[in-house]
Design an enzyme around this catalytic site. Structure first.
Site, mmCIF file in Angstrom:
data_model
loop_
_atom_site.group_PDB
_atom_site.id
_atom_site.type_symbol
_atom_site.label_atom_id
_atom_site.label_comp_id
_atom_site.label_asym_id
_atom_site.label_seq_id
_atom_site.Cartn_x
_atom_site.Cartn_y
_atom_site.Cartn_z
ATOM 1 N N SER A 480 0.813 -1.227 0.000
ATOM 2 C CA SER A 480 0.000 0.000 0.000
ATOM 3 C C SER A 480 0.841 1.270 0.000
ATOM 4 O O SER A 480 0.300 2.367 -0.148
ATOM 5 C CB SER A 480 -0.937 0.010 1.205
ATOM 6 O OG SER A 480 -0.193 0.038 2.416
ATOM 7 N N GLU A 589 6.213 -1.480 11.958
ATOM 8 C CA GLU A 589 5.829 -2.825 12.398
ATOM 9 C C GLU A 589 5.876 -2.927 13.921
ATOM 10 O O GLU A 589 6.507 -3.813 14.496
ATOM 11 C CB GLU A 589 6.721 -3.887 11.746
ATOM 12 C CG GLU A 589 6.651 -3.923 10.235
ATOM 13 C CD GLU A 589 5.252 -4.178 9.694
ATOM 14 O OE1 GLU A 589 4.396 -4.678 10.437
ATOM 15 O OE2 GLU A 589 5.010 -3.855 8.516
#
Length: 661
Positions: A480, A589
Site C-alpha cells: 500500500s 511494524e
C-alpha cells in the site's frame, strides 16, 4: 520584512461563458395581388351590363321620359361605384395586414436585440473574469484568487494585451428566405442589420498565450511597448506563483530605474543566491550576467522538449529585454530556451521561428490574425501603478501547494517537487531550513497531493499550536506504500528542519529496509532493527528513551519552563539556552515489536502521556491494527493515517469509515 503565507485552494470559478443559438425567423413576404378584386368586378359586371341594356331598351320605347334615363344611369353608376369600392377595400386590407406583420417582425427583432445585448454583456464579464483590467489587479492580489493559475491550466502564462472585438458566443442562424425582392423591405433591412451588428462583440479582452512563442517583439512606439510590458508582467505576477513562474529583466544602465519596481516581486528573486538585502534579484545590465543569474533554471530548447510543462522543478521564465544589446549568437534568440519567453523591447527585432510581433501605438495595438492584422485598445500600466501592485505582492509566499500534473492521482512525482527543490544536488540546505524557524511551518511537512493537486501536509505539533499531533498511527496493508510514506515523512522533515530543531529515533522491525541509509542524516540518533546484530540495541532503547525523557524533565525544571514549546520560544527570543530538539520516534511494524518485546508498551504509554510537553513525538506504523495490544496507548494518538487495509472493519477501526478498504 515579514512574509504572508498564501494557501492556494481550489481555483475560484468565474461567471460561465454564455452559449446560445438563435434560428432567425424569415421576414414577411410581400403579398400577391388579390384575386378578390377581379372576382368583385366579375360579380358586378353582369349587373352593370343589365343596367345598360335596360336603359337602352327604355330609351327606345315610346313614351320614354327623362326620369327613365336618370334611373337607368343611376343604376349603372352605382354598380360601378360598388365595384371600385370593393377593389379599394381589398387593397386597404392587404396594406393593413402587411403593416401588422412588419410591426410583429420588428418587435421580434427588438426582443432578439435585447437578448443579444444581455448575452454580449455576459460574454464580456466571463472573459473579463480571467482577463481583468490591469489597473484592477491590486484587488485580486488582496483576495483569494492570488496565484490561482497552475502549470496544467490552459490559461497558464496567458496575458491580456487590450480590448478588441471577438466573435459573439451567440450563434445566429440565418433563415432560408425567398429572393430579396419578394421580402418586405423594412423587415429584411432590420434582419440584415441585426445579424451584422451582433455576430461580434466589442470591448472583449484580447489575450496572448506566451507559452506558444519563444519571443514577443514590440515594434512601433517604444514607450507604449514598455507600458504594455508592465501590464503583462503585472498579470503574470498576480495570477502565477513564484514557484512556477520567474521574471527576469535585462536592461541598459541608464534605463535600470524604469525597472526598479520589479525588485518587489517574489517572482524576481533568485532561488538560492543572496546578497546583503536578501535573495538576489534577477535584474542585469549585461546579457551574459543575466544568463549566469538564471543558471540551471534555463536550458536550451530542443525540438522534442518544446512541450515540457512548467512546474516547481522547472518553472516558466519570462525575460524582459529593454534597450539592452543582445548578441546575435545569444541562446535567447532563434530556437530560444526551454520554458522561456523573451519580451523584446530592444528595438532590434531580429525575427525568427515562433516569434510574435506586436505593434503598439499611442493608444492602439496591432497584432497578426491569420493572414491579416487585428487591432485593439492597448493596455498599459504606469511605473507608479506597477510598483504599488508589486509592493502588495512583496510579502506573499506560497505554502508549498503545487500543481504537479494534470491528474495528480494518476501520475508519479518526486519528493523534490513537493518540497519545491529544483536541483537535489545543488540546493542550499541551510536556506531550506531557515524558513522553518517560523512557528506555523515548524514540524510541518508535505507528504502527498489530493486529486485537485493540493499538497497534503502532516503537522506534528499539538492541536493547541495548530497541528495534528503529537502522536499518531499509520496502518497500511502490504504493497500500500506504507514504507514509502515513512521515508517521505522522515526525508521531508530532514530537508526542512535542522538537527537543532528535530532528531529521529527510527525503529524498523522488518529487517531495516524502510530506513536504510537514513543513519547518515545528522538528525538521526539511532536506527534500530530486529536483525540479530542489532538486537542488543532494542533492549537498550527502552532504557535510553526513558532516560532521555527524565533528562528533558530535569532540564525544563532547571530553566523554569513548563514545556519544550515555552523553552524554544524563549531560546528564539535570545535567551542563552542550549538547543533541545524535538525527538520523533518512528516505529515501523510495532505489532511485531510488541509481540517480541511486550514490555515496550510501557514505553509507548509513557511517551503518550509525557511526550507532548517534553517534545517527544510518537508514530506507530503496522500492516494490521492489533487492537488487543494497542488499546493502552490508543487514547493518546491524535492523528491516524490509513492506506489500503485488509478489511472494511479494519478501516473503520482506524479512521471511522470503510474508505481505506
Amino acid at each position: 520584512m515579514s512574509t504572508v503565507t498564501v494557501k492556494r485552494g481550489p481555483r475560484a470559478e468565474g461567471p460561465p461563458a454564455p452559449e446560445a443559438r438563435f434560428e432567425l425567423q424569415e421576414p414577411p413576404v410581400l403579398g400577391e395581388p388579390s384575386t378578390r378584386d377581379f372576382g368583385s368586378v366579375m360579380t358586378m359586371l353582369p349587373m352593370g351590363i343589365g343596367s345598360i341594356i335596360m336603359v337602352i331598351s327604355l330609351s327606345g320605347a315610346s313614351g320614354s321620359s327623362p326620369m327613365t334615363y336618370l334611373i337607368g344611369g343611376g343604376m349603372g353608376v352605382s354598380m360601378m361605384a360598388m365595384s371600385l369600392g370593393q377593389m379599394g377595400r381589398s387593397g386597404s386590407d392587404r396594406k393593413r395586414k402587411m403593416q401588422a406583420e412588419r410591426r410583429d417582425y420588428l418587435r421580434y427583432i427588438g426582443q432578439l436585440r435585447k437578448q443579444a445585448r444581455d448575452m454580449a454583456e455576459e460574454q464580456r464579464r466571463a472573459v473579463g473574469w480571467n482577463n481583468p483590467d490591469p489597473t484592477a489587479l491590486w484587488s485580486i492580489a488582496l483576495g483569494p484568487r492570488l496565484w490561482e493559475r497552475r502549470a496544467s491550466h490552459e490559461d497558464f502564462a496567458r496575458v491580456r494585451i487590450g480590448l478588441g472585438t471577438q466573435e459573439a458566443a451567440l450563434e445566429l442562424v440565418s433563415p432560408s428566405t425567398k429572393p430579396i425582392e419578394d421580402l418586405e423591405p423594412l423587415s429584411a433591412i432590420s434582419l440584415r442589420r441585426f445579424s451584422e451588428a451582433y455576430r461580434t462583440v466589442s470591448g472583449i479582452p484580447i489575450s496572448l498565450g506566451l507559452r506558444s512563442f519563444t519571443s514577443v517583439e514590440f515594434a512601433g512606439d517604444m514607450a507604449a511597448g514598455v507600458g504594455l510590458v508592465r501590464a503583462m508582467l503585472a498579470q503574470l505576477a498576480t495570477f502565477h506563483s513564484p514557484d512556477e513562474l520567474r521574471i527576469a529583466v535585462l536592461t541598459s544602465e541608464q534605463h535600470r530605474s524604469e525597472w526598479d519596481w520589479v525588485k518587489w516581486l517574489p517572482h524576481n528573486a533568485h532561488v538560492s543566491a543572496r546578497d546583503f538585502a536578501g535573495p538576489q534579484r534577477l535584474v542585469a545590465c549585461d546579457h551574459d550576467e543575466l544568463l549566469d543569474l538564471l543558471g540551471h533554471e534555463v536550458t536550451d530548447r530542443a525540438d522534442h522538449d518544446r512541450a515540457v510543462a512548467p512546474s516547481v522543478v522547472e518553472p516558466f521564465v519570462v525575460i524582459v529585454a529593454h534597450l539592452a544589446p543582445i548578441p546575435e549568437s545569444s541562446r535567447l534568440l532563434g530556437a530560444g530556451l526551454r520554458n522561456t519567453v523573451l519580451l523584446d523591447v530592444t528595438g532590434m527585432l531580429p525575427g525568427g521561428p515562433q516569434v510574435l510581433r506586436l505593434n503598439p501605438t499611442e493608444d492602439r495595438l496591432e497584432f497578426p490574425v491569420g493572414d491579416g492584422v487585428g487591432s485593439a485598445t492597448r493596455d498599459e500600466l504606469t511605473i507608479t501603478q506597477a510598483e504599488s501592485l508589486a509592493r502588495v505582492l512583496a510579502p506573499q509566499r506560497t505554502s508549498g501547494t503545487v500543481d504537479l500534473v494534470e491528474r495528480p492521482l494518476e501520475s508519479d512525482f518526486g519528493l523534490t517537487a513537493l518540497l519545491g527543490i529544483r536541483d537535489v544536488y545543488t540546493f542550499d540546505v541551510v536556506a531550506q531550513w531557515r524558513p522553518r524557524n517560523a512557528q506555523r511551518a515548524r514540524l510541518s511537512v508535505p507528504i502527498g497531493v489530493t486529486e485537485d493537486g493540493e499538497v497534503v501536509e502532516l503537522d506534528l505539533k499539538e492541536s493547541a499550536q495548530g497541528g495534528m499531533g503529537p502522536h499518531g498511527m499509520l496502518i497500511g496493508a502490504t504493497g500500500s506504500g506504507k514504507s514509502e510514506l515513512l521515508r517521505t515523512l522522515v526525508l521531508g522533515l530532514a530537508a526542512t528542519h535542522s538537527s537543532e530543531i528535530l532528531n529521529f529515533v527510527l525503529v524498523d522491525f522488518k529487517g531495516g529496509a524502510t530506513f536504510r541509509g537514513m543513519e547518515k542524516l545528522p538528525h538521526t540518533s539511532a536506527v534500530i532493527t530486529n536483525l540479530s546484530e542489532e538486537l542488543p540495541l532494542v533492549d537498550r532503547m527502552q532504557d535510553s528513551l526513558n532516560g532521555e525523557m527524565v533528562r528533558r524533565q530535569e532540564q525544563l525544571r532547571a530553566t523554569g519552563y513548563s514545556s519544550l514549546f515555552d523553552y524554544e520560544k524563549a531560546r528564539a527570543a535570545g535567551e542563552p539556552l542550549a538547543p533541545m530538539p524535538t525527538l520523533f520516534l518512528v516505529v515501523d511494524e510495532f505489532s511485531e515489536l510488541l509481540a517480541s518485546k511486550p514490555e515496550f508498551m510501557d514505553l509507548f504509554v509513557s511517551v503518550g502521556r509525557l511526550g507532548r510537553s517534553l517534545g517527544v513525538h510518537l508514530l506507530l506504523a503496522s500492516q494490521r491494527l492489533d487492537e488487543g495490544r494497542i488499546h493502552r496507548v490508543e487514547g493518546h494518538l491524535s492523528y491516524r493515517i490509513a492506506l489500503r487495509t485488509f478489511s472494511s472493519m479494519e478501516s473503520r477501526s482506524v479512521i471511522g469509515v470503510a474508505s481505506a478498504y
